[in-house]
Design a protein around this motif. Structure first.
Motif, PDB file in Angstrom:
ATOM      1  N   LYS A 124       0.851  -1.207   0.008  1.00  0.00           N
ATOM      2  CA  LYS A 124      -0.108   0.039  -0.372  1.00  0.00           C
ATOM      3  C   LYS A 124       0.829   1.211  -0.092  1.00  0.00           C
ATOM      4  CE  LYS A 124      -1.683  -1.396   3.827  1.00  0.00           C
ATOM      5  NZ  LYS A 124      -2.554  -1.967   5.150  1.00  0.00           N
ATOM      6  N   SER A 150      -7.278  -5.880   2.431  1.00  0.00           N
ATOM      7  CA  SER A 150      -8.593  -6.734   2.903  1.00  0.00           C
ATOM      8  C   SER A 150      -9.842  -5.517   2.396  1.00  0.00           C
ATOM      9  CB  SER A 150      -8.760  -7.432   4.136  1.00  0.00           C
ATOM     10  OG  SER A 150      -8.465  -6.354   5.038  1.00  0.00           O
ATOM     11  N   GLU A 151      -9.436  -4.404   3.158  1.00  0.00           N
ATOM     12  CA  GLU A 151     -10.647  -3.351   3.069  1.00  0.00           C
ATOM     13  C   GLU A 151     -10.851  -3.054   1.572  1.00  0.00           C
ATOM     14  OE1 GLU A 151      -7.919  -3.276   4.651  1.00  0.00           O
ATOM     15  OE2 GLU A 151      -8.487  -3.166   6.850  1.00  0.00           O
ATOM     16  N   GLU A 220      -4.553   3.659   4.329  1.00  0.00           N
ATOM     17  CA  GLU A 220      -5.559   2.937   3.554  1.00  0.00           C
ATOM     18  C   GLU A 220      -6.546   3.899   3.040  1.00  0.00           C
ATOM     19  OE1 GLU A 220      -7.189  -0.127   5.839  1.00  0.00           O
ATOM     20  OE2 GLU A 220      -5.386  -1.449   5.490  1.00  0.00           O
TER      21      GLU A 220
HETATM   22 MG    MG Z   1      -5.701  -3.435   5.554  1.00  0.00          MG
END
Ligand code: MG
Length: 383
Positions: A124, A150-151, A220
């Motif tokens: 990320k 995952s998000e 994120e």
């Molecule tokens: Mg995450």
């Protein structure tokens, strides 16, 4: 036809879980290349099991050991950072999984995007540091970016079939980490050992600390902005301690879609590796008796100041997220070695964001320079 995958960072948490997914689907997924930074023993073991065409060790000092261990196998053995960029451009590679940790992922990810191949993006920090640049390059080279976080995988799955329907809001869920209910006073004294005990997710050390300090959620937010083209105000962080709802999308008609699952990184990894087709799995299903109540609460921005810094960085743009990331990488390394307190990490990040020169429209070289000077400045802080 098998999808041939190059795994950059195969010995880390995401890399090993990706190999577990591939091990379960040998008819669909193949390992073309494995790369690692340092962990030569595990890389050797992985190479022996999966028989890739190429393995690369970034740390050249470890090359002789790797070469010797694989001498009796028909596997090409390369070393160095350049070799990683070379691996991603091999024609037979269909997809590149970027699973390295931190800033180190930037250059290889750019090299992969330039080949126009599908990228399963797990690093990320690449989007945090250089989101604008990465997005431009991906468009230019028609490289699809499939999120592994995952998000973002959840958001991506919620958007499947939505065509051009506008996103009203992204509801980014956060577990809250191991210190969710701690007071500020308690946070003063927490140790790396305590921070490494994440309540729900099994992840690498860096992201686990990032998760405890909630800067991970800040990253994120930045990642979501670039992946899904939303503004910072359209992202709402919701603390959801059960980690069952992996994130949600609210559309303009106020309808909300969510993706749910037991917290297991192999699920988003598998979705990305075989996208758009889902594969069978025997991963654990949600037990609705155990999770009979799912709760959501606002994050405490006073306690977890990093979230506010991330919001500021994403709103200011330019090289600010790069400053945030570089400062964080150094303070997390210091925290892991017990050289700095938990709350002090935020203090240092704040100082860096205030003092490193701001560049509104940075070039790639500006970002490299920003990263370098921020690290040097943080290290001069007697950490
Ligand atoms: Mg995450």
């Amino acid at each position: 036809m098998k999808r041939q995958i190059a795994i950059l960072g195969s010995t880390g948490s995401i890399g090993t879980q990706a190999l577990d997914v591939i091990r379960r689907h040998p008819d669909k997924l193949g390992v073309y290349a494995l790369t690692a930074n340092n962990q030569v023993d595990l890389l050797i073991q992985q190479a022996r099991e999966f028989n890739p065409e190429v393995v690369v060790i970034a740390n050249e000092a470890k090359y002789p050991a790797l070469k010797e261990a694989l001498a009796n196998l028909p596997i090409k053995v390369w070393a160095g950072a350049e070799a990683i960029a070379q691996v991603v451009s091999i024609e037979e590679v269909d997809m590149v999984l970027t699973a390295m940790v931190g800033y180190a992922g930037l250059q290889p990810t750019i090299a992969a995007i330039k080949t126009g191949k599908a990228i399963a993006l797990a690093n990320k920090e690449t989007l945090v540091i250089a989101g604008e640049l990465i997005k431009k390059l991906a468009l230019e080279h028609k490289a699809a970016i499939i999120p592994v976080d995952s998000e973002h995988s959840a958001i991506f799955q919620c958007l499947a079939g939505e065509g051009n329907n506008d996103i009203n809001k992204i509801l980014l869920t956060a577990s809250g980490g191991p210190f969710r209910t701690f007071t500020k006073e308690q946070l003063c004294h927490v140790t790396a050992k305590e921070a490494l005990k994440h309540p729900n997710w099994s992840m690498g050390a860096k992201v686990t600390i990032d998760s405890a300090s909630m800067i991970n959620k800040g990253f994120e937010m930045i990642e979501a902005k670039w992946l899904f083209g939303v503004q910072p105000q359209q992202i709402q962080v919701l603390v959801h301690p059960q980690s069952i709802v992996h994130s949600m999308v609210q559309f303009e008609d106020m309808s909300v879609k969510a993706q749910l699952g037991v917290p297991d990184m192999r699920l988003p990894i598998q979705y990305a590796l075989n996208y758009p087709e889902r594969l069978h799995s025997d991963f654990q299903a949600i037990d609705w008796h155990t999770f009979s109540s799912l709760t959501f609460e606002e994050p405490d921005m006073e306690k977890f100041r990093n979230l506010g810094f991330a919001f500021e960085a994403i709103s200011k743009g330019g090289n600010m997220p790069c400053i945030l990331n570089a400062a964080n990488e150094i303070v997390v390394a210091a925290f892991l070695e017990d050289r700095i307190g938990f709350l002090q990490m935020s203090d240092v990040i704040e100082k860096m964001m205030q003092s490193i020169p701001f560049i509104a429209s940075p070039t790639y070289d500006d970002l490299i320079e920003t990263d370098k000077i921020t690290r040097l400045r943080v290290m001069s802080y007697e950490l």
